[in-house]
Enzyme design. Structure first.
Site, PDB file in Angstrom:
ATOM      1  N   TRP B 323       0.851  -1.205   0.000  1.00 14.68           N
ATOM      2  CA  TRP B 323       0.000   0.000   0.000  1.00 14.68           C
ATOM      3  C   TRP B 323       0.884   1.252   0.000  1.00 14.68           C
ATOM      4  CZ3 TRP B 323      -0.218   4.140   3.328  1.00 14.68           C
ATOM      5  CH2 TRP B 323      -1.297   5.007   3.175  1.00 14.68           C
ATOM      6  N   HIS B 324       2.020   1.175   0.706  1.00 12.52           N
ATOM      7  CA  HIS B 324       2.884   2.354   0.825  1.00 12.52           C
ATOM      8  C   HIS B 324       3.522   2.746  -0.497  1.00 12.52           C
ATOM      9  CE1 HIS B 324       2.486   1.736   5.132  1.00 12.52           C
ATOM     10  NE2 HIS B 324       2.858   2.988   5.252  1.00 12.52           N
ATOM     11  N   GLY B 325       3.919   1.772  -1.267  1.00  6.26           N
ATOM     12  CA  GLY B 325       4.576   2.143  -2.521  1.00  6.26           C
ATOM     13  C   GLY B 325       4.688   0.951  -3.443  1.00  6.26           C
ATOM     14  N   PHE B 468       2.228   8.256  -1.620  1.00  8.35           N
ATOM     15  CA  PHE B 468       1.520   6.981  -1.433  1.00  8.35           C
ATOM     16  C   PHE B 468       0.036   7.157  -1.724  1.00  8.35           C
ATOM     17  CE2 PHE B 468       4.938   6.658   1.962  1.00  8.35           C
ATOM     18  CZ  PHE B 468       5.854   6.214   1.047  1.00  8.35           C
TER      19      PHE B 468
END
Lengths: 339, 468
Positions: B323-325, B468
């Protein structure tokens, strides 16, 4: 004292006002302190770095004093380290080295067109390059982006937004805002506080260039050698934006009705291996000759003037001794030709 | 538009000034327009995605609320999930999936032509898609009544203080605040809100941005750098990411309070955690809660035995990392946390229930901080190779000084952040300064403003979580 939660609304409002008065007082004291300190500090920074700002102002001062140079040098750090304008001047060529140690060759046409040409009388322009400048695979490190987006440059070309103008103005009105430069360049500030000079010290303060750049700023040998192999000369490739930038610089100078020389700077023997052999260097020289010829520049090949590795700070930046020799040769080649 | 810009410094007071002169309905229209201006200031074209997400989830929510069979309700939920996750996959992960597939084929000895996609990542897409998805899922689960008013729902999706980097608000918390009358903050409320904004700006501009510039060199090329420099850079990044992200959350909460809206707390002094489980209850709380409620528990949570619990933890953290990157370094970063969480469960080290920390907790706090800091290297490094070089550099002892700027900044900023965190923990308030005597508060506020002015010399650096 009444507890915050049990205080009546007017009492609480009064308390917040008192806090606000203390906050404003703190700001005023800080401003006063900054004004006292500002006397000893450099002017606020509005260009990408102090070097650009200083060189621009210095060019203006020189012209205002009626000391038009005969030649003005532009290029990257390689040219900044190579030409000691003081030495060139003593050998009959009044020179100002406007090269940007903090800028690659891609900045040259912009810097020339927007800053140097309008501020250098009718001096001959010397675009000085070495093989290190022309490797299209070498990273640019954001020099051009920094230059193009700086507040000072955008104001200079009339493209600044209102808040960029406001930012620059705020640094003129408030000493606190003016201190932003020294704080954002903390390394230089610490050098300055420790009496080690740093970036704010005058370079190029006369018509001369203080050469010490290379010895001061280059990384130590193990990292430098690795940089050479893995970054600077890795995958050496000619023809592209860098050689186009040289051609563009020549075209801009010619369009301004000025004479222009394309000077090829020296390099070490090791550079031959780093770029991939003598054939690659031959191609580099042919390309520069073609660029000079097409653009109407005089090609001045000084690449053989310094060959002793002792006269280099690394494989492409000359040290003080190398710059002496190069500057003498440059003066001898150009003094009869420059105005 | 970013919070740490002159534009926002003019935008927020202008919006707040007009806002309280309007009735509740007018306020909603103003927030919606302001939110779209705030978002469109970055790139107006991507407003269409925001509007798409709004319309789809509003319609799905209404459909879910009407009398329908379970089968047709499930179909509707899928529409929302496919649209939201499809947009996320297309704009955020397309390049990543294609690159990974090409690399996999090349590893298998097959040649593959990499199509040039170069999709631009819309700011905040991960945040608002998760927020709208939580609405439809909650309505589907019948935990929330669908909302009839499109305007209120559109404001819920686009509410500018938390639009681009959270906190990820649940509809059950935010929608009632938007739907009803909002109370104008009194003097204490305004002071608290401004105190949060000042603290957030200080964290972002003074701590985050100054330290980020100081550690760049070590993370760009860690090879051959002195071990002490790498160690300080590692600590430095742990402080940077915390100051940057919690600073954003503070400004978001402070700005929302000025509009009479209370946002959820997103950070609760995470570096005072005594183990990783506690860390994740205090770090990016709104995401941790989202992952728990919409991923971990639906996967089975801790029901179904130890092995399933560990699997669910690992999957949740791996997807949390993704989800972050869109990069494998983020996936491994999440996986490393999942592994530590599983280990803590295995060894019976659950999060302490005691809120206050004492001197006896210092060892476990330091241990947890170091574990988190080492794993942050994967988060910051642009590749596994750089992360590997960095970790090797920490193990091999390379003599040399870290430099006065790096070491000095890390020590000073660490002291400042720890002091603020300890004060917040003790008082239980984030706007901790409002409890101080007026002269102390005034001087601290003035000093914070001076520090923010001094540190604002560089061009405004976007918040890390914007990507993000």
């Amino acid at each position: 004292m009444t507890d915050q939660r049990t205080a009546s609304p007017p009492e609480r409002t009064h308390r917040h006002r008192r806090a606000l008065v203390w906050a404003v007082g703190t700001l005023l004291v800080a401003e006063l302190f900054a004004r006292l300190l500002a006397v000893a500090l450099p002017e606020p920074l509005s260009w990408a770095n102090y070097e650009q700002q200083r060189k621009l102002h210095r060019l203006e001062e020189i012209v205002a004093a009626g000391e038009c140079p005969q030649a003005v040098v532009v290029g990257s750090s390689v040219a900044a380290a190579a030409v000691d304008a003081g030495v060139a001047g003593r050998h009959g060529l009044a020179t100002y080295n406007a090269s940007l140690a903090g800028g690659g060759v891609l900045v040259v046409p912009w810097w020339l067109r927007e800053v140097v040409l309008p501020r250098s009388c009718d001096a001959t322009v010397v675009i000085a390059v070495g093989p290190r400048d022309l490797n299209e695979s070498s990273p640019e490190l954001g020099y051009l982006e920094d230059y193009l987006t700086s507040d000072g440059r955008l104001i200079e070309v009339g493209a600044a937004t209102w808040w960029q103008r406001a930012r620059v103005q705020s640094r003129r009105w408030s000493a606190l805002f003016a201190l932003q430069g020294p704080v954002s360049d903390l390394d230089a500030t610490l050098d300055w506080l420790g009496g080690r000079g740093g970036e704010w010290e005058d370079r190029n303060d006369d018509l001369g260039t203080l050469q010490a750049f290379a010895d001061e700023t280059l990384p130590p040998p193990p990292q430098r050698v690795r940089n050479d192999r893995e970054v600077i000369f890795a995958d050496y490739r000619l023809e592209g934006p860098r050689s186009d930038a040289v051609a563009e610089g020549i075209a801009a100078t010619r369009a301004a009705g000025r004479r222009v020389a394309l000077v090829l700077l020296p390099y070490t023997e090791e550079t031959v291996d780093l770029v991939g052999g003598v054939e690659v260097l031959n191609r580099y020289e042919e390309l520069m000759a073609q660029v000079a010829d097409t653009g109407g520049a005089v090609l001045v090949d000084l690449s053989g003037v310094v060959s002793n590795p002792e006269q280099f700070a690394d494989n492409y930046h000359l040290n003080a001794s190398g710059a002496d020799a190069l500057s003498v040769a440059l003066a001898e080649r150009l003094r009869a030709w420059a105005p | 538009m970013v919070f740490n810009s002159l534009q926002f410094a003019l935008f927020l007071p202008a919006v707040v000034g007009v806002y309280w002169s309007l009735r509740a309905r007018g306020q909603l229209w103003l927030i919606l327009v302001a939110s779209y201006v705030f978002y469109g200031y970055w790139d107006w074209r991507f407003l269409s995605l925001l509007v798409l997400s709004t319309l789809v989830d509003y319609s799905v929510g209404r459909g879910l609320g009407s009398d329908r069979s379970e089968r047709s309700r499930r179909r509707l939920l899928w529409v929302s999930l496919v649209v939201n996750l499809g947009v996320l996959a297309g704009f955020k992960y397309a390049d990543f999936f294609v690159d990974s597939a090409v690399e996999l084929l090349e590893t298998a000895g097959l040649s593959a032509q990499r199509p040039v996609l170069e999709v631009v990542l819309p700011v905040g897409i991960s945040f608002y898609t998760f927020q709208t998805m939580s609405y439809t899922i909650d309505v589907y689960r019948r935990r929330l009544e669908p909302i009839d008013d499109l305007l209120t729902f559109a404001v819920y999706v686009a509410f500018f203080p938390q639009l681009v980097a959270g906190p990820i608000e649940r509809a059950g918390r935010l929608l009632p605040q938007l739907a009803g009358e909002r109370t104008r903050p009194d003097a204490d409320g305004v002071a608290g809100a401004l105190s949060l904004i000042a603290l957030g700006l200080f964290k972002k501009v003074v701590v985050g941005d100054m330290l980020a510039a100081a550690i760049d060199r070590e993370f760009a090329d860690p090879t051959g750098r002195p071990t002490l420099a790498l160690l300080f850079a590692m600590y430095g990044f742990a402080l940077v990411i915390y100051a940057d992200f919690s600073g954003y959350s503070d400004i978001a909460r402070g700005s929302a309070r000025l509009l009479g809206v209370e946002l959820v707390r997103n950070f609760e002094q995470p570096y005072l955690s005594r183990n990783i489980t506690e860390f994740w209850r205090r770090w990016h709380i709104s995401l941790s809660d989202w992952l728990r409620d919409y991923l971990y528990i639906p996967l089975g949570g801790n029901r179904g035995g130890r092995l399933r619990t560990y699997r669910n933890l690992a999957l949740t953290m791996l997807l949390g990392g993704l989800w972050h990157g869109a990069s494998w370094t983020f996936v491994v970063w999440g996986g490393a946390h999942g592994l530590l969480l599983a280990l803590e469960r295995l060894t019976g080290r659950s999060a302490p229930t005691r809120e206050q920390v004492g001197p006896g907790d210092l060892g476990s706090i330091l241990l947890t901080f170091h574990a988190v800091s080492v794993i942050w290297i994967l988060f910051r490094a642009d590749s596994f190779a750089t992360a590997g070089d960095f970790l090797l550099g920490l193990i091999r002892v390379e003599p040399g000084s870290p430099g006065l700027e790096l070491a000095g900044l890390v020590v000073v900023m660490a002291v400042v952040l720890v002091t603020v965190d300890v004060a917040q923990r003790r008082t239980g308030r984030h706007d901790v300064f409002t409890a101080l005597a007026p002269p102390v508060r005034g001087v601290l506020l003035g000093a914070a403003i001076v520090a923010v002015i001094l540190a604002s010399g560089r061009p405004a650096v976007p918040f890390i979580y914007f990507q993000f």
